[in-house]
Motif scaffolding. Structure first.
Motif, short mmCIF file in Angstrom:
data_model
loop_
_atom_site.label_atom_id
_atom_site.label_comp_id
_atom_site.label_asym_id
_atom_site.label_seq_id
_atom_site.Cartn_x
_atom_site.Cartn_y
_atom_site.Cartn_z
N GLY A 1 24.68 14.52 7.65
CA GLY A 1 25.19 13.48 6.76
C GLY A 1 24.95 12.09 7.29
N ALA A 2 25.21 11.88 8.59
CA ALA A 2 25.01 10.55 9.17
C ALA A 2 23.54 10.15 9.15
CB ALA A 2 25.55 10.51 10.60
N ASN A 3 22.67 11.08 9.46
CA ASN A 3 21.24 10.78 9.40
C ASN A 3 20.80 10.45 7.98
OD1 ASN A 3 19.52 11.20 12.04
ND2 ASN A 3 21.16 12.73 12.13
N PHE A 4 21.39 11.15 6.99
CA PHE A 4 21.08 10.84 5.60
C PHE A 4 21.57 9.43 5.23
CE2 PHE A 4 22.06 10.77 1.04
CZ PHE A 4 20.83 11.16 0.52
N VAL A 5 22.76 9.07 5.69
CA VAL A 5 23.28 7.73 5.44
C VAL A 5 22.32 6.68 5.98
CG1 VAL A 5 25.11 6.08 6.03
CG2 VAL A 5 25.71 8.42 5.34
N HIS A 6 21.89 6.85 7.23
CA HIS A 6 20.95 5.89 7.83
C HIS A 6 19.66 5.80 7.00
CE1 HIS A 6 22.92 6.91 11.96
NE2 HIS A 6 23.68 6.15 11.21
N TYR A 7 19.12 6.96 6.66
CA TYR A 7 17.86 6.98 5.91
C TYR A 7 18.04 6.31 4.56
CZ TYR A 7 13.81 8.70 3.36
OH TYR A 7 12.66 8.77 2.60
N TRP A 8 19.10 6.68 3.85
CA TRP A 8 19.29 6.16 2.49
C TRP A 8 19.49 4.65 2.49
CZ3 TRP A 8 18.36 9.00 -1.76
CH2 TRP A 8 18.62 8.39 -2.99
N TYR B 1 36.24 18.07 14.29
CA TYR B 1 35.56 18.02 15.58
C TYR B 1 34.09 17.59 15.47
CZ TYR B 1 32.96 22.30 14.57
OH TYR B 1 32.10 23.20 14.02
N ALA B 2 33.42 17.89 14.34
CA ALA B 2 31.99 17.59 14.22
C ALA B 2 31.70 16.25 13.57
CB ALA B 2 31.29 18.70 13.43
N GLY B 3 32.73 15.59 13.06
CA GLY B 3 32.54 14.26 12.47
C GLY B 3 32.71 13.18 13.53
N ASN B 4 31.88 12.17 13.49
CA ASN B 4 31.87 11.18 14.56
C ASN B 4 31.56 9.80 14.00
OD1 ASN B 4 31.47 9.67 16.90
ND2 ASN B 4 30.48 11.36 17.99
N LEU B 5 32.54 8.93 14.01
CA LEU B 5 32.33 7.57 13.49
C LEU B 5 31.26 6.82 14.28
CD1 LEU B 5 35.86 6.14 12.57
CD2 LEU B 5 33.90 6.48 11.05
N ALA B 6 31.10 7.17 15.55
CA ALA B 6 30.07 6.50 16.34
C ALA B 6 28.68 6.75 15.78
CB ALA B 6 30.14 6.96 17.79
N SER B 7 28.51 7.85 15.04
CA SER B 7 27.21 8.14 14.42
C SER B 7 26.90 7.18 13.28
CB SER B 7 27.19 9.58 13.90
OG SER B 7 27.44 10.50 14.95
N LEU B 8 27.91 6.49 12.79
CA LEU B 8 27.73 5.53 11.69
C LEU B 8 27.75 4.08 12.19
CD1 LEU B 8 30.03 7.27 9.07
CD2 LEU B 8 27.52 7.22 9.07
N GLU B 9 27.78 3.91 13.50
CA GLU B 9 27.83 2.57 14.08
C GLU B 9 26.71 1.65 13.55
OE1 GLU B 9 29.83 -0.17 16.53
OE2 GLU B 9 30.37 1.90 16.09
N PRO B 10 25.47 2.14 13.39
CA PRO B 10 24.40 1.25 12.94
C PRO B 10 24.59 0.66 11.54
CG PRO B 10 23.48 3.23 13.96
CD PRO B 10 24.94 3.48 13.77
N VAL B 11 25.46 1.26 10.73
CA VAL B 11 25.59 0.77 9.34
C VAL B 11 26.98 0.23 9.03
CG1 VAL B 11 23.82 2.36 8.50
CG2 VAL B 11 26.23 3.05 8.42
N LYS B 12 27.91 0.29 9.97
CA LYS B 12 29.31 0.00 9.64
C LYS B 12 29.55 -1.43 9.19
CE LYS B 12 31.21 -1.32 14.14
NZ LYS B 12 32.28 -1.05 15.12
N GLU B 13 28.71 -2.37 9.60
CA GLU B 13 28.90 -3.77 9.20
C GLU B 13 28.16 -4.12 7.91
OE1 GLU B 13 31.07 -5.55 10.68
OE2 GLU B 13 31.42 -4.08 12.29
N ASN B 14 27.40 -3.19 7.37
CA ASN B 14 26.68 -3.45 6.13
C ASN B 14 27.67 -3.60 4.98
OD1 ASN B 14 25.13 -3.04 3.64
ND2 ASN B 14 23.48 -2.28 4.94
N PRO B 15 27.61 -4.69 4.22
CA PRO B 15 28.59 -4.91 3.14
C PRO B 15 28.52 -3.86 2.04
CG PRO B 15 26.81 -6.53 3.04
CD PRO B 15 26.66 -5.81 4.33
N ASN B 16 27.43 -3.12 1.95
CA ASN B 16 27.31 -2.08 0.94
C ASN B 16 27.84 -0.72 1.40
OD1 ASN B 16 26.12 -3.72 -1.00
ND2 ASN B 16 24.06 -3.37 -0.20
#
Length: 367
Positions: A14-21, A38-53
């Motif tokens: 899911g996180a890789n899909f978010v980055h790609y999309w 246990y398998a969900g990790n907010l750190a995996s979304l760090e690259p997009v968390k500041e994006n206003p969208n």
């Protein structure tokens, strides 16, 4: 411009899909719903968390009212459903969570989508799509001589995990047939790549080598899997969303079958190569004694096979290739090298997962 709800978007695929999309569709609104188990990790979304969208929502797909509210508030027109319990070993020792999340959770999402998109007609007749991400394990197992799984292969799941995913596939199909909900399903082969939870084979081997721990091989290690680089999976789902026919299933595979033992030996070889070519790794990972000595294979240990261990999976992605133009961009050689390098460069991410500090932080934040 889409408004897309991604369930399980803090997990590996899911996180890789978010980055790609978000890289491909910069104007789309992306909402991630994740329970941060246990398998969900907010750190995996760090690259997009500041994006206003981008919006993150901590919540459970079993909370139908929450899903309905997200669909309404964000005027969601596309739902991509990754959220699932997915580890076969865990499904054998504790199947209840798999039935609850994978079956009842999927039904919760379908009910919410039907209510908001069809009953309330939130989108006023505009297009909607419910895309369900599934697995090749629903098809069962293959012998060495059998042809690869196609979309017409009968379902024959052999583990509680696979059975729960098969049931969820059937529910998605039923909501299309019965209610007219616009659905698609994709069944993928084994994924690998960045942000992969370290209990799975490839990241487990990499991180165990770095800790000089045993590399456990089930049975004789001759189980065969078709491996797909995770960004190629994201690309396949993109094609299904953009070109796929409503009500259809699409297989997404890597055309890349490997015996488990050969995968492990290749990673050992590449890890030894990395340490030989980069003298700084020995100081960064001073516990990796075997790799430093150029002998990671010495860590291989054979263990008792798990119950119901499918012998071979293989995906025939001819339909997806012919109808949608799908081809994996990464070869296994390039993909596995990228994956190893990511783990070498991102010790903080996987170490926090393995030592439990990340989950402790999550528990404090959301208790």
């Amino acid at each position: 411009m889409r408004s897309i709800l991604i369930t399980g978007g803090a997990g590996f695929i899911g996180a890789n899909f978010v980055h790609y999309w978000m890289n491909q569709y910069k104007n789309d609104k992306v909402i991630v719903l994740d329970a941060l188990t246990y398998a969900g990790n907010l750190a995996s979304l760090e690259p997009v968390k500041e994006n206003p969208n981008f919006t993150f929502v901590h919540g459970d797909i079993l909370n139908t009212e929450l899903v309905e509210e997200l669909l309404r508030h964000h005027k969601v027109d596309t739902l991509v459903h990754f959220a699932a319990e997915s580890h076969v070993d865990r499904s054998i020792t504790g199947p209840d969570a798999f039935l609850e999340t994978n079956i009842m959770g999927t039904h919760s999402l379908l009910k919410a989508a039907k209510k908001v998109w069809l009953d309330e007609d939130l989108l006023q007749g505009a297009e909607h799509r419910f895309h369900h991400v599934s697995t090749d394990e629903v098809y069962g197992t293959l012998s060495l001589e059998d042809p690869a799984f196609t979309e017409e292969t009968a379902y024959a799941p052999n583990s509680p995990y696979a059975a729960s995913k098969a049931a969820s596939d059937h529910l998605v199909r039923a909501y299309n047939e019965t209610y007219g909900l616009k659905t698609t399903i994709s069944n993928c082969s084994n994924n690998y790549g960045p942000y992969h939870f370290p209990e799975k084979l490839i990241p487990l081997v990499i991180t165990n080598i770095l800790h000089d721990k045993a590399l456990p091989i089930y049975g004789d290690g001759q189980q065969i899997r078709d491996w797909l680089y995770v960004e190629d999976h994201a690309r396949g789902i993109e094609l299904v969303l953009n070109k796929g026919k409503v009500g259809e299933n699409y297989n997404i595979g890597g055309h890349n079958e490997w015996h488990n033992i050969d995968i492990v030996k290749l990673i050992c070889l590449l890890m030894d190569e990395c340490f030989a070519n980069d003298s700084t790794l020995a100081s960064c990972f001073d516990t990796a004694k075997a790799a430093i000595a150029g002998n990671s294979e010495s860590l291989i240990t054979y263990v008792k096979d798990r119950p119901g261990h499918d012998r071979r999976y293989a995906i025939d992605a001819a339909k997806t290739r012919t109808e949608l133009g799908y081809e994996p961009a990464e070869s296994f050689e390039t993909g596995i090298r990228r994956t190893i390098q990511w783990y070498l460069n991102n010790e903080a991410w996987w170490q926090a997962v393995m030592d439990g500090s990340y989950q402790d932080w999550i528990n404090k934040q959301y208790s």
